[in-house]
Write a protein that holds these residues in place. Structure first.
Motif, PDB file in Angstrom:
ATOM      1  N   LYS A   1      36.606 -67.032  28.844  1.00 43.30           N
ATOM      2  CA  LYS A   1      35.955 -65.954  28.974  1.00 43.30           C
ATOM      3  C   LYS A   1      35.147 -66.096  27.943  1.00 43.30           C
ATOM      4  N   VAL A  20      35.362 -63.452  36.818  1.00 41.37           N
ATOM      5  CA  VAL A  20      36.234 -63.170  35.314  1.00 41.37           C
ATOM      6  C   VAL A  20      37.137 -62.844  35.554  1.00 41.37           C
ATOM      7  N   THR A  36      27.877 -63.315  36.546  1.00 39.37           N
ATOM      8  CA  THR A  36      28.051 -63.161  35.322  1.00 39.37           C
ATOM      9  C   THR A  36      26.677 -63.170  34.671  1.00 39.37           C
TER      10      THR A  36
END
Length: 545
Positions: free
Chosen positions: A450, A442, A411
């Motif tokens: 998160k 995630v 990410t």
């Protein structure tokens, strides 16, 4: 007085903490501090009776009331806001109902000489003594005052709790807790969903009306304002300071420097002793001395140095292209939802490089204005981004927008550019992602994880306009400091919505206040605005009291 005696918690052989002892006195206001995972929330749950320790116990007077507000909970969806908050007086209402029932039974019975009749009279006397010993309380007025203080409008009180978001339902639970007038209030992150004005009200209540309080919070200003004692949970034990958080940090630094000095002296002693043992081992005339020193080293308790974040990593937003003179301009902006007017005829111009704050009670339109700027909603009037404005936007639901199939590392790696790519693991470590956590998908992360990951991602994107809507709700103190330092160094335009006063201070030079369907521009720093706002709000509290 509530006593915590020899408390210990172990999971699968690992010790979270052990031999924890402290006493909570009647008017103690305690900040429970420590890094994430140190055991703060676990300790609070044990004191609240929500969790059982491996060893030890909590001792409290028989009639002591301990009230606990966890981070996450749900209220009853079948009640109104007022009805739910009134449940704080449930025990009193039950006593009153029992007295009425017993008195009615006495009216219908005629066996005046029987044991059963005398037992009812005794029971009436017992319940009546407890009931009439209570202070006379105007329950309805107390419930309304608490709910209004926490941000509810009078028109909200008879709406169903199901109509409110999780943050507002948390306020209902907070009102219920405060109305019980407990001997000890336990609060786990109470300010996460509360606006500035309500935090001010809560501070005043805890300082002037509450008895003992233990609070876990990442809001430095809040804990500094209300606490007079700090208990730090670290490396399985506690340190108890008769000081608020800021003073505790100084004392903690002094403690650690003494630990380092003692550790270094001990290591020098160990090295010299080991050198003696190695030199004379096998020498007949030195056998007793060698054996004595070997036994001494075996029994020596090695001095431990408290954990501390020694990383010197400073994050900075990457450079971006220069924007036009006015990246954000709004004229005659009106937003309605049916008959509900959020704000009317609002005007706003934000110049390049300017840092501004949006402030106001929840529901006054701060997030709505941001959605208008981002073009996510329809509105009347004009609102536009200026020439070459590259926007980085952190929404309250930003965590939900991450790709669930990517890992934590992937990410961040997707957006990192230049030299920072070589430091991705260090960057993630500053936001509490380390070891195997960086390879976790995630979709398996908690809501707080998160949120932190979304913040890391934003920190690495090249933008010249930053719009942050409540970015600190799930960040610990260290992570907030990293983010704040990056924002102070950011040379682009910043629009910030936050209820965290410590985080806000020093971050903006102009304030837009959302109040009574208007957007009011204040040409003053956020520090000056908050100081004036606090004084005015405390005057309001005095008038309501």
């Amino acid at each position: 007085m509530i006593s915590i005696d020899n408390l210990a918690v172990e999971f699968s052989g690992d010790t979270l903490f052990s031999d924890v002892n402290f006493v909570v006195n009647e008017n103690d206001k305690i900040a429970l501090m420590g890094k994430n995972g140190a055991g703060k929330s676990t300790m609070m749950k044990i004191i609240a009776g929500e969790q059982t320790p491996t060893r030890g116990n909590v001792r409290a007077p028989k009639d002591a009331v301990i009230a606990y507000l966890p981070q996450h909970l749900l209220t009853d969806d079948t009640a109104t806001v007022f009805e739910e908050a009134s449940k704080a007086f449930k025990q009193i209402f039950e006593m009153r109902d029992e007295m009425d029932r017993l008195n009615k039974e006495l009216e219908t019975r005629t066996d005046y000489e029987s044991d059963a009749y005398m037992n009812i009279i005794t029971k009436v006397a017992e319940v009546g003594e407890k009931y009439y010993a209570l202070e006379e309380i105007n329950y309805e007025a107390e419930v309304e005052k608490a709910l209004r203080g926490l941000g509810f409008k009078r028109s909200d009180l008879h709406r169903q709790t199901s109509e409110f978001s999780g943050g507002w339902r948390m306020r209902i639970e907070l009102a219920k807790l405060l109305l019980q007038k407990p001997d000890l209030i336990l609060l786990d992150e109470p300010t996460n969903h509360v606006d500035i004005e309500s935090v001010i009200w809560l501070e005043d209540f805890l300082l002037n009306k509450a008895k003992a309080v233990i609070v876990i919070s990442h809001d430095r200003t809040f804990i500094d304002n209300i606490t007079n004692r700090t208990i730090e949970v670290t490396m399985g034990r506690i340190y108890d300071y008769k000081a608020n958080y800021s003073h505790y940090l100084q004392l903690r630094a002094d403690r650690r420097s003494h630990q380092i000095k003692a550790y270094e002296e001990q290591q020098k002693f160990i090295a010299e002793t080991q050198q003696f043992i190695d030199r004379f081992k096998g020498t007949y005339s030195k056998t007793n001395q060698v054996n004595s020193r070997e036994k001494m080293l075996e029994k020596l308790q090695i001095i431990e140095i408290d954990e501390i974040d020694t990383s010197a990593l400073a994050l900075r937003f990457p450079p971006a292209q220069r924007s036009g003179d006015y990246p954000v301009v709004a004229e005659g902006l009106t937003k309605k939802y049916g008959d509900l007017v959020v704000f009317n005829d609002a005007n706003m111009s934000i110049s390049r490089g300017q840092k501004v704050s949006f402030v106001g009670r929840n529901g006054e339109g701060k997030s709505t204005m941001i959605k208008a700027i981002m073009g996510e909603i329809d509105f009347e009037g004009t609102c536009a981004l200026g020439h070459n404005a590259k926007v980085g936007y952190f929404a309250q639901n930003q965590a939900a927008l991450l790709d669930k199939e990517l890992t934590v590392f992937q990410t961040v790696d997707e957006v990192a550019k230049g030299d920072i790519r070589t430091q991705i693991k260090n960057v993630l470590g500053r936001f509490m992602f380390s070891g195997d956590a960086i390879d976790k998908k995630v979709g398996l992360l908690s809501g707080g994880e998160k949120t932190r990951l979304a913040m890391v991602k934003l920190l690495l994107e090249p933008v010249n306009v930053l719009i942050l809507d409540e970015p600190t709700n799930h960040l610990d103190l260290k992570s907030k400091d990293v983010l704040k330092e990056a924002l102070l160094q950011f040379d682009g335009t910043l629009i910030l919505v936050s209820h965290d006063r410590d985080f806000l201070q020093g971050l903006s030079e102009k304030v837009f206040e959302f109040k009574d369907k208007r957007v009011i521009e204040h040409f003053e720093s956020i520090d000056d605005f908050l100081l004036r706002n606090r004084i005015e709000n405390l005057k309001e509290i005095d008038l309501k009291a």
